[in-house]
Design a protein around this motif. Structure first.
Motif, mmCIF file in Angstrom:
data_model
loop_
_atom_site.group_PDB
_atom_site.id
_atom_site.type_symbol
_atom_site.label_atom_id
_atom_site.label_comp_id
_atom_site.label_asym_id
_atom_site.label_seq_id
_atom_site.Cartn_x
_atom_site.Cartn_y
_atom_site.Cartn_z
ATOM 1 N N CYS A 1 0.835 -1.205 0.000
ATOM 2 C CA CYS A 1 0.000 0.000 0.000
ATOM 3 C C CYS A 1 0.870 1.255 0.000
ATOM 4 N N ILE A 2 1.916 1.243 0.845
ATOM 5 C CA ILE A 2 2.798 2.419 0.908
ATOM 6 C C ILE A 2 3.419 2.675 -0.466
ATOM 7 N N VAL A 3 3.954 1.602 -1.080
ATOM 8 C CA VAL A 3 4.634 1.772 -2.369
ATOM 9 C C VAL A 3 3.657 2.256 -3.439
ATOM 10 N N LEU A 4 2.466 1.672 -3.464
ATOM 11 C CA LEU A 4 1.492 2.066 -4.493
ATOM 12 C C LEU A 4 1.031 3.502 -4.298
ATOM 13 N N ILE A 5 0.658 3.836 -3.067
ATOM 14 C CA ILE A 5 0.151 5.187 -2.814
ATOM 15 C C ILE A 5 1.268 6.209 -3.031
ATOM 16 N N GLY A 6 2.452 5.878 -2.500
ATOM 17 C CA GLY A 6 3.587 6.782 -2.704
ATOM 18 C C GLY A 6 3.887 6.951 -4.183
ATOM 19 N N GLY A 7 3.908 5.844 -4.914
ATOM 20 C CA GLY A 7 4.194 5.894 -6.349
ATOM 21 C C GLY A 7 3.162 6.734 -7.091
ATOM 22 N N GLN A 8 1.899 6.530 -6.734
ATOM 23 C CA GLN A 8 0.829 7.295 -7.396
ATOM 24 C C GLN A 8 0.973 8.793 -7.089
ATOM 25 N N THR A 9 1.335 9.117 -5.828
ATOM 26 C CA THR A 9 1.520 10.527 -5.462
ATOM 27 C C THR A 9 2.663 11.134 -6.272
ATOM 28 N N VAL A 10 3.794 10.407 -6.314
ATOM 29 C CA VAL A 10 4.939 10.897 -7.085
ATOM 30 C C VAL A 10 4.547 11.106 -8.544
ATOM 31 N N MET A 11 3.807 10.133 -9.076
ATOM 32 C CA MET A 11 3.448 10.212 -10.481
ATOM 33 C C MET A 11 2.518 11.386 -10.750
ATOM 34 N N GLU A 12 1.537 11.597 -9.858
ATOM 35 C CA GLU A 12 0.570 12.674 -10.092
ATOM 36 C C GLU A 12 1.189 14.052 -9.863
ATOM 37 N N ARG A 13 1.967 14.181 -8.778
ATOM 38 C CA ARG A 13 2.413 15.517 -8.372
ATOM 39 C C ARG A 13 3.761 15.887 -8.975
ATOM 40 N N LEU A 14 4.662 14.893 -9.085
ATOM 41 C CA LEU A 14 6.012 15.206 -9.543
ATOM 42 C C LEU A 14 6.131 15.037 -11.054
ATOM 43 N N LEU A 15 5.564 13.939 -11.564
ATOM 44 C CA LEU A 15 5.755 13.630 -12.976
ATOM 45 C C LEU A 15 4.546 14.034 -13.807
#
Lengths: 250, 321, 314
Positions: free
Chosen positions: B279-293
């Motif tokens: 869950c941490i990896v998925l949510i973190g990854g999604q946040t990075v993807m939406e906000r950073l990338l």
């Protein structure tokens, strides 16, 4: 009572056991001896349903091996297989604790903890309980595996070459302990042994297997004879008798 | 061990907070349900894939395998490709979500269960043979997919390309509910198996001796794996770039991280730990993807890069220390 | 199985020389100098490429599985293949007009660098946990693969990459496949150290006890694996299946003594790739089906048959 009736077993067309029948009443230490490839381990693992029975019938008390519930048999009979390659990375205490699984199904109670403590103490493992299995010596690992089988707390205990890797002190201690468990706690112990002298020294009954058949069965003094050594083991070792027990002079 | 779980829980809360609040503009009455649904989907998929991978590794006794070695992801992409090939990109886009979801779910569970039933029938359950068969069939499916994709117009290939990566940009709540309906019971059953899994992990002989013959446990675990992977993939698409070869990577990384962070042979520890990390990896990854990338990269790519690097970093630090 | 494979191999080789878009009959060789030309420029290189790729991929797959003591690891997934793809991608993006040989060179260098990186990564791992090696290799390969997808996605080159990477033999001509000889050479080296690798497969302690230099044999083995993977990916593209399934089937049948098994593995891999390629040329002639797709289909059918016939007999 363990009852084996007309059991035969093949592997890739080669006969391992041929029409073996025997009955082992409750109590006592029974040693299975015989040359390499005689079928000792196969017989033991068939009784403990580690291998599927091909022909014949085996019962332990009122349970029929292969037909009874696995948990019921696991509460009545424990086995320590010869090649106990435990694939998980466990600590000694955890391994011995697994032996209680048939009783608690994963939720150990006070009685289970007590049994594990007792087994650890009995096999001198209390100091090693937090060590990983791959961090201790071969003899210590062997003791942990026997302790696991003992912790299972069953009436019948089958051990396949438990003396592997043990030094003379540990071997004698283990055999004495098994004899004690048989005499004082009424356990029935069947043990595959390579060293005939241990069988002669500690067993109440010796069964010799050769070529998949039982060739001798009785008290050590009657079974372990020069004739057996020559006929079955193909060796001319001398036998002398000390304290009423036969001793093979190697 | 407890402090490790506290740490993981803290990280999870942190990543949830980050996901829900970062870049939040507009009214919360819209944002909360919108992001909430995405969050639920991410967590559900994370739990499913982590649990399925733990089960699969335990029954095969092999820590480098994940269920996608059996070709689940490949099957999803094949169905997708076949639909685009048959209906065209526009026709595919017009398909109603629930229909597509049921189709995917049906094909994946159906094929998986059929395969397992055929292989585990009679005789002994030869896990090596089962895995090899899965790999071979997965490669067959990939070959067919490549073949179809070559005959597809590059403009339509775009549709396949974006749909063959897991995405959570928009989550249909009906499908979320359907997924939960399939996945939650399976997760509960997996949790109930935790002690038996400990015994199965000891190996065939030891498990049999303890009254837990592996075949039954293996069969039950395979059914659960099938449902879990199918549900997660039908909801979101494959969480895999397909570039790591037959072993997709998300489950592998997550379970390996769980072994590093909470080392324990007990599934009562491993299952929740792997699910939390997933869950941490998925949510973190999604946040990075939406906000950073800014959504410019598929989620699995972000996850594989970050998760993989994190694993290598932790492992090597441990090896050196 | 060994005998069947050894009979099949020369038959397929001869067949491969005469089957293709331009039909060729053996009799033509006696009268027509152009027939010889066709064979020398196209058919022979293609046949050799298929044979070498099949044999080397299968053998290095078996080597890698023995070294890693895990049957389910494959050279393509352990970093070399992904690194090669990364090399191609970077050249194409940075120097769009680069000639093919430059791409090939860059891919080879990248693949080797990727493998050396893996060797450095696994060096500090504790020897008591051998399963960490394949795990790290997979994760490493996965990370590089994710990087490749990341770059390709940004540059909108995913389909280009897929075409470039899908294994194909139709473009093989004289002058375009010779890098594979390097792969064959690397494979020959593994044959020389086959006994040592078998010993290593028994476990690190046993191997050390027998006086083996573990680090050296591991490095040689992995080096060969990466050379083969790089050369195959660069010249032909990714050829699935061979490195994973062939060694598994051979070792189920023949056991893990590599000195005995490797020739069979090599022959089986070569026969499989060549057979798939011939089938790909014939089935939809005059069009060709890429060998990777044929392998997926024919290979799958063939291997499932062997796998299940084998198991039924036990």
């Amino acid at each position: 009572m363990i009852e084996v009736k007309g059991v035969s077993h093949d592997m890739r067309g080669q006969a391992i056991l041929r029409d073996v029948s025997l009955s082992l009443p409750r109590g006592g230490v029974t040693a299975l001896i015989g040359p390499n490839g005689a079928g000792k381990s196969t017989l033991l693992s068939l009784i403990a349903r580690l291998q599927r029975l091909q022909r014949g019938r085996i019962t332990v008390d009122d349970l029929t091996v292969g037909a009874c519930a696995d948990r019921d048999l696991a509460r009545l009979l424990a086995i320590m297989p010869q090649s106990s390659a435990i694939s998980a990375r466990l600590r000694v205490g955890e391994l011995v604790g697994m032996g209680r699984y048939p009783w608690h199904g994963g939720r150990p109670g006070a009685a289970d903890h007590a049994a594990v403590e007792a087994a650890l103490a009995q096999f001198d493992l209390t100091g090693l309980r937090h060590r990983f299995l791959d961090e201790i010596s071969g003899g210590q690992r062997q003791r942990a595996l026997v302790a696991m089988a003992c912790a299972q707390g069953t009436d019948y205990l089958l051990l396949d070459e438990p003396l592997n890797n043990l030094d003379i002190a540990a071997s004698r201690q283990l055999m004495a302990l098994l004899r004690h468990m048989a005499r004082d706690q009424g356990k029935s112990i069947v043990i595959v042994l390579h060293d005939i002298n241990y069988a002669a020294g500690f067993a109440d009954r010796v069964i010799a297997l050769a070529g998949g058949r039982i060739v001798a069965d009785g008290p050590p003094a009657e079974v372990i004879t020069p004739g057996l050594l020559r006929g079955v083991f193909d060796t001319d070792a001398r036998i002398s008798v000390i304290d009423g027990r036969p001793v093979v002079v190697v | 061990m407890t402090d490790r779980f506290v740490l993981l829980a803290g990280l999870l809360i942190l990543s949830i907070l980050g996901f829900m609040t970062l870049g939040a503009e507009g009214s919360w009455s819209f944002l909360l349900p919108f992001r909430g649904a995405k969050l639920a989907a991410l967590m559900l998929v994370g739990c499913c894939l982590a649990t399925a991978t733990v089960l699969f590794q335990t029954i095969t006794g092999n820590r480098i395998l994940t269920p996608s070695v059996m070709g689940f992801d490949a099957l999803y992409v094949l169905v997708l490709t076949a639909l685009v090939f048959g209906l065209g990109a526009a026709g595919y886009a017009a398909l109603p979500g629930p229909l597509l979801f049921s189709l995917n779910m049906g094909v994946m569970t159906g094929a998986g269960l059929l395969l397992f039933a055929l292989l585990m029938r009679g005789g002994r359950g030869d896990m090596v043979r089962l895995v090899l068969t899965g790999i071979v069939l997965g490669l067959l499916i990939r070959a067919l997919t490549t073949f179809l994709q070559r005959m597809i117009d590059p403009s339509e290939f775009q549709t396949i390309q974006s749909a063959s990566f897991a995405r959570f940009t928009f989550v249909d709540r009906r499908l979320l509910a359907a997924t939960a309906l399939a996945a939650l019971p399976a997760l509960a059953l997996a949790w109930r198996m935790r002690f038996r899994l400990d015994v199965l992990a000891l190996g065939t002989e030891a498990a049999t001796g303890l009254g837990e013959p592996p075949r039954r446990g293996q069969r039950q675990a395979l059914v659960l794996i099938c449902v879990l992977v199918a549900a997660a993939t039908a909801l979101a698409g494959p969480v895999s770039t397909g570039f790591a070869g037959p072993s997709s990577f998300f489950g592998l990384v997550v379970v390996s991280l769980a072994h590093l962070v909470t080392p324990s042979p007990r599934h009562a520890v491993l299952l929740p730990s792997a699910a939390l990390i997933a869950c941490i990896v998925l949510i973190g990854g999604q946040t990075v993807m939406e906000r950073l990338l800014h959504l410019a990269t598929p989620l699995p790519v972000v996850i594989e890069l970050l998760g993989g690097l994190l694993f290598l970093f932790l492992l090597l630090r441990k090896a050196h220390g | 199985m060994p005998r069947l494979v050894y009979v099949l191999l020369p038959v397929l080789t001869v067949l491969s020389l005469f089957v293709g878009t331009v039909p060729l009959r053996p009799a033509q060789l006696l009268q027509d100098p152009e027939a010889w030309q066709l064979i020398a420029v196209s058919r022979l290189p293609r046949t050799l490429a298929a044979l070498m790729a099949g044999a080397t991929l299968a053998v290095t797959g078996q080597i890698l599985q023995t070294l890693a003591r895990n049957r389910f690891i494959e050279p393509m997934t352990a970093g070399a293949g992904q690194s090669a793809a990364l090399g191609v991608l970077l050249v194409t993006l940075l120097v769009p007009g680069a000639p093919v040989w430059a791409k090939m060179a860059m891919a080879s260098v990248a693949a080797l660098a990727g493998s050396i990186g893996l060797l450095f990564l696994i060096r500090p791992l504790p020897p008591s946990q051998p399963l960490l090696v394949p795990l790290v290799a997979l994760v490493y390969g996965g990370v590089i693969g994710a990087g490749v997808t990341f770059v390709a996605y940004q540059g909108d080159m995913l389909q280009y990459l897929q075409v470039w990477l899908s294994g194909e033999l139709s473009g093989v001509l004289r002058g375009r496949y010779e890098l594979l000889w390097l792969a064959a050479l690397a494979t020959a080296v593994t044959w020389l150290i086959a006994d040592r690798i078998t010993l290593l497969g028994l476990g690190e302690k046993t191997a050390r006890g027998l006086g083996l230099s573990v680090a050296q044999v591991t490095a040689l083995g992995l080096g060969a694996v990466s050379v083969v993977t790089a050369m195959c990916v660069v010249t032909l593209g990714a050829i699935p299946f061979v490195g994973l399934v062939v060694p598994n089937l051979v070792s189920r049948r023949m056991g893990d003594n590599l000195r005995e098994a490797l020739p069979v593995t090599a022959a089986a891999g070569a026969a499989l790739v060549l057979g798939a390629d011939i089938a790909g040329r014939v089935i939809r002639a005059p069009f060709e089906i890429p060998v990777s797709a044929m392998l997926g289909v024919i290979g799958a059918a063939l291997f499932l048959t062997v796998l299940y016939k084998d198991s039924a007999r036990d």
